[in-house]
Design a protein around this motif. Structure first.
Motif, mmCIF file in Angstrom:
data_model
loop_
_atom_site.group_PDB
_atom_site.id
_atom_site.type_symbol
_atom_site.label_atom_id
_atom_site.label_comp_id
_atom_site.label_asym_id
_atom_site.label_seq_id
_atom_site.Cartn_x
_atom_site.Cartn_y
_atom_site.Cartn_z
ATOM 1 N N GLY A 91 -22.455 -17.854 -64.329
ATOM 2 C CA GLY A 91 -21.381 -19.871 -64.611
ATOM 3 C C GLY A 91 -22.668 -20.232 -63.174
ATOM 4 N N ALA A 92 -22.663 -20.073 -62.478
ATOM 5 C CA ALA A 92 -22.754 -20.296 -61.092
ATOM 6 C C ALA A 92 -24.249 -21.086 -61.068
ATOM 7 C CB ALA A 92 -22.560 -19.700 -59.361
ATOM 8 N N LEU A 93 -24.769 -19.628 -61.485
ATOM 9 C CA LEU A 93 -26.597 -20.760 -61.602
ATOM 10 C C LEU A 93 -26.944 -21.797 -62.248
ATOM 11 C CD1 LEU A 93 -28.083 -16.803 -61.326
ATOM 12 C CD2 LEU A 93 -28.883 -18.985 -60.024
ATOM 13 N N THR A 94 -25.773 -21.403 -63.950
ATOM 14 C CA THR A 94 -25.680 -22.533 -64.620
ATOM 15 C C THR A 94 -25.415 -23.464 -64.361
ATOM 16 O OG1 THR A 94 -25.338 -20.680 -66.984
ATOM 17 C CG2 THR A 94 -24.490 -22.551 -67.600
ATOM 18 N N ALA A 95 -24.749 -23.510 -63.340
ATOM 19 C CA ALA A 95 -23.909 -24.735 -62.503
ATOM 20 C C ALA A 95 -25.317 -25.921 -62.017
ATOM 21 C CB ALA A 95 -22.263 -24.587 -62.124
ATOM 22 N N VAL A 96 -25.592 -25.063 -60.973
ATOM 23 C CA VAL A 96 -26.705 -25.342 -60.645
ATOM 24 C C VAL A 96 -28.008 -25.676 -60.941
ATOM 25 C CG1 VAL A 96 -28.194 -24.987 -58.285
ATOM 26 C CG2 VAL A 96 -25.726 -24.002 -58.446
ATOM 27 N N ALA A 97 -28.225 -24.930 -62.301
ATOM 28 C CA ALA A 97 -29.202 -25.538 -62.663
ATOM 29 C C ALA A 97 -28.921 -27.112 -63.766
ATOM 30 C CB ALA A 97 -29.313 -24.540 -63.813
ATOM 31 N N HIS A 98 -27.990 -27.345 -64.372
ATOM 32 C CA HIS A 98 -28.007 -28.233 -64.887
ATOM 33 C C HIS A 98 -27.989 -29.458 -63.440
ATOM 34 C CE1 HIS A 98 -24.631 -31.613 -65.650
ATOM 35 N NE2 HIS A 98 -25.194 -31.500 -66.900
#
Length: 526
Positions: free
Chosen positions: A462-469
Motif C-alpha cells: 500500500g505504501a509503495l502504491t501511494a509513493v508510485a502514485h
C-alpha cells in the motif's frame, strides 16, 4: 519439545476446527477490510461534499445513537428469535445499505443528509447484528475455547482496522468513493454465505411475545443480580474512560514530537500503535486458552493497560529532552497497552458468553456493544478537557494512574470477580459441531500464518502504491515503474513464503500471481 513450546506462543487455532466458526472467521477476514473502507469513505465523502468538519463530527452522533438504541433493542431481539434468522436479516440489511452507499456515490450525490441517514440505518443493522453474532458463539464453541475464539476474531478485526484505512486512503484519490462502497457490498456476501450455512439457533428458554422496553429492562435487572458479569462492564469502563488517550494524539504528535498540525507520520503511528498491539497480542495469544482464573487475568491485563498509559504519558513528558527515543518508547507503551487490552477483551467477552444464561445472552451482548462504543467517546471528552488544564502528558499518565487505582478498588470490592473460573456447564451438550470435516491443528496454523503473511505484505504494498502514485503525478514515470517492479517482487516473495509455510516447493507458476497488485496499481496510476 522446543518446537511444541514455540507453537504454544501463537494463537490457539483449535476453535477453527469447528466448521461453522471457521466459515464465519474466514468470511470476516474478507468482510472486515470492506467494512473499514466504508468507515473511512463516509467521513471523507462528507468532508469532500461540505468542506466542514462539523458535518464530519455530526456523523459520529448519527452513528452512536442508533448503535446505543438498537444495540440494546437488538440484544432483546436476539433473545426471542432464532439467531440464525436474525443474522441473515441483519447481514442482508448491511448489504442493502452498502449498495445504497454505492448508488448515491455513483449518481454523484452531494446531499449530506442522505449520507448521514444511510449511515444511521447501517449502524442500526450493525447494532443488531453484533450482539446476535456474539451470542451464538457458546452454541458453536466449547466454553473452554471461547477466549481463543474471541482472540482470533479480535485479531482479524484489529488487523482490518489498520489495513482498511491505509488501503482506503490510497485508493480513494485514485478510484473514488463509489468503488469503496462497492467493495464493501461485495465482501459482505462472504459473511452472508457463512451465516446461511449455520444450523438453526433457537434460544433456550426464550421469552414469548414481542420484545420491547420491558425486555431490555429485564436484561439490566438480570445483570444487577450477577456481580461477576456486572464487574466485567465496570472494569472495561474504568480502562476505557480513564485510560484511552486517543483524543490527545493530534496535540501530542504536533507539540511534543514536532509533527505538522494536520496529520503526518507521527500522528499516524500514534493512532496505529494500539491496534497494532492488539494484532500482535492476538497472534501470540496461545496462552489465553490455558488460563483458568479469567477474572484475575482481566484484572492483571487492565492493570497492565493502565501501567502502559502511565509509561506513555511519562515518555511524552520527556519528549523535549530525547524526542526520538521517547517517541519509540511512547509507541512501545501503546503497543503493549493494545496487547493487554486485546487479552482483557477476550477474557471479558468469554466470561459474558459462558456465565450468562442463554435466554439473556443477547441482551447482555447488546449492553457490551454500548459499553465498548460509549467508553472511548466519554474518554475523548474527559481527556480533552483535562489536557486543556494540565497538559496532554499529565492527562495521559494521570489517566493510567486512575485505571490502576480503579481496577484494584474494583477487585477488592467484588472478590468473586477475581475468583471467577471457567466451569463446565451442562449446556455444553447443546454445542453445535456441524459436519465432522475438521482440519488438523497444523493445517489451521498454516492457513492462519498465510493470512498473517498477506496482511503484513499489504502494508508495504500500500505504501509503495501511494509513493508510485505521487511520483507519477510529478511526471517521474521511470521512478514509478521502478516502484511497481519492487511491488511485484514483494508480492512474489509473499506467495513464496506462503508456499514454504505449507511445505510446498517455492518455485511455481502460482507465485506469479504476486505481481497482480503491481499490475493493477500500474494500470490505475500509469
Amino acid at each position: 519439545m522446543a518446537r511444541r513450546s514455540i507453537s504454544h506462543l501463537f494463537a490457539d487455532t483449535r476453535p477453527l476446527r469447528n466448521p461453522h466458526f471457521r466459515r464465519l472467521w474466514l468470511a470476516n477476514i474478507v468482510t472486515v477490510v470492506g467494512a473499514q473502507l466504508t468507515v473511512v469513505a463516509v467521513p471523507a465523502q462528507i468532508y469532500a461534499d461540505t468542506g466542514s468538519s462539523a458535518y464530519v463530527g455530526l456523523a459520529g452522533m448519527f452513528g452512536l445513537v442508533p448503535l446505543v438504541v438498537f444495540g440494546l433493542y437488538g440484544g432483546a431481539l436476539a433473545d426471542v428469535f432464532d439467531r440464525r434468522t436474525l443474522l441473515i436479516v441483519t447481514t442482508t440489511g448491511l448489504i442493502v445499505t452498502s449498495g445504497l452507499f454505492w448508488l448515491q456515490a455513483a449518481l454523484g450525490n452531494t446531499n449530506v443528509w442522505t449520507l448521514l441517514t444511510l449511515f444511521a440505518v447501517q449502524q442500526a443493522f450493525f447494532a443488531v447484528n453484533q450482539p446476535t453474532r456474539s451470542a451464538i458463539l457458546p452454541k458453536l464453541i466449547d466454553h473452554t475455547l471461547l477466549p481463543a475464539a474471541n482472540s482470533l476474531s479480535m485479531t482479524v478485526t484489529m488487523a482490518g482496522a489498520i489495513a482498511g484505512p491505509l488501503v482506503a486512503g490510497i485508493l480513494i484519490p485514485i478510484i473514488g468513493f463509489e468503488w469503496m462502497y462497492l467493495i464493501d457490498t461485495v465482501t459482505l456476501f462472504a459473511t452472508l454465505g457463512a451465516v446461511v450455512r449455520l444450523p438453526r439457533l433457537p434460544v433456550l428458554d426464550a421469552v414469548t411475545g414481542t420484545p420491547g422496553l420491558k425486555a431490555v429492562i429485564e436484561g439490566f435487572t438480570y445483570l444487577r443480580t450477577q456481580p461477576v458479569l456486572m464487574m466485567s462492564f465496570v472494569v472495561d469502563l474504568i480502562a476505557m474512560v480513564f485510560g484511552m488517550p486517543r483524543a490527545l494524539f493530534p496535540e501530542i504528535a504536533h507539540l511534543d514530537f514536532g509533527g505538522p498540525d494536520n496529520g503526518g507520520i507521527v500522528f499516524a503511528l500514534l493512532f496505529a500503535a494500539i491496534p497494532a498491539g492488539s494484532v500482535i497480542g492476538g497472534v501470540f495469544s496461545g496462552w489465553v486458552s490455558r488460563v483458568d482464573r479469567q477474572g484475575r487475568a482481566v484484572i492483571v491485563c487492565i492493570a497492565l493497560w493502565g501501567v502502559s498509559m502511565i509509561g506513555f504519558g511519562v515518555a511524552v513528558a520527556l519528549a523535549d529532552h530525547w524526542m526520538r527515543t521517547m517517541l519509540v518508547i511512547a509507541l512501545l507503551m501503546l503497543v503493549l497497552g493494545g496487547a493487554a487490552d486485546m487479552a482483557s477483551a477476550a477474557f471479558r467477552t468469554s466470561m459474558l458468553q459462558s456465565a450468562a444464561d442463554d435466554a439473556v445472552r443477547g441482551r447482555l451482548q447488546g449492553v457490551f456493544i454500548v459499553v465498548v462504543a460509549g467508553g472511548p467517546r466519554i474518554a475523548d471528552t474527559l481527556h480533552g478537557a483535562t489536557a486543556a488544564s494540565v497538559g496532554a502528558a499529565t492527562a495521559a499518565a494521570g489517566g493510567g494512574v486512575l485505571v490502576v487505582i480503579g481496577v484494584v478498588v474494583a477487585a477488592l470490592a467484588v472478590p468473586s470477580f477475581v475468583r471467577y473460573r471457567i466451569t463446565a456447564p451442562e449446556c455444553h451438550a447443546g454445542i453445535v459441531t456441524g459436519p465432522r470435516r475438521e482440519l488438523s491443528i497444523e493445517q489451521v496454523q498454516r492457513w492462519v500464518m498465510s493470512f498473517l503473511i498477506l496482511a503484513v505484505a499489504s502494508f508495504p504494498l500500500g505504501a509503495l502504491t501511494a509513493v508510485a502514485h505521487s511520483v507519477a503525478g510529478d511526471g517521474r514515470q521511470a521512478d514509478a515503474v521502478l516502484l511497481l517492479v519492487v511491488m511485484a517482487a514483494l508480492g512474489v516473495l509473499a506467495l513464496v513464503a506462503i508456499r514454504l509455510v505449507h511445505g510446498l516447493p517455492p518455485v511455481s507458476a502460482w507465485v506469479l500471481l504476486g505481481v497482480l497488485p503491481a499490475v493493477v496499481a500500474g494500470a490505475l496510476i500509469l
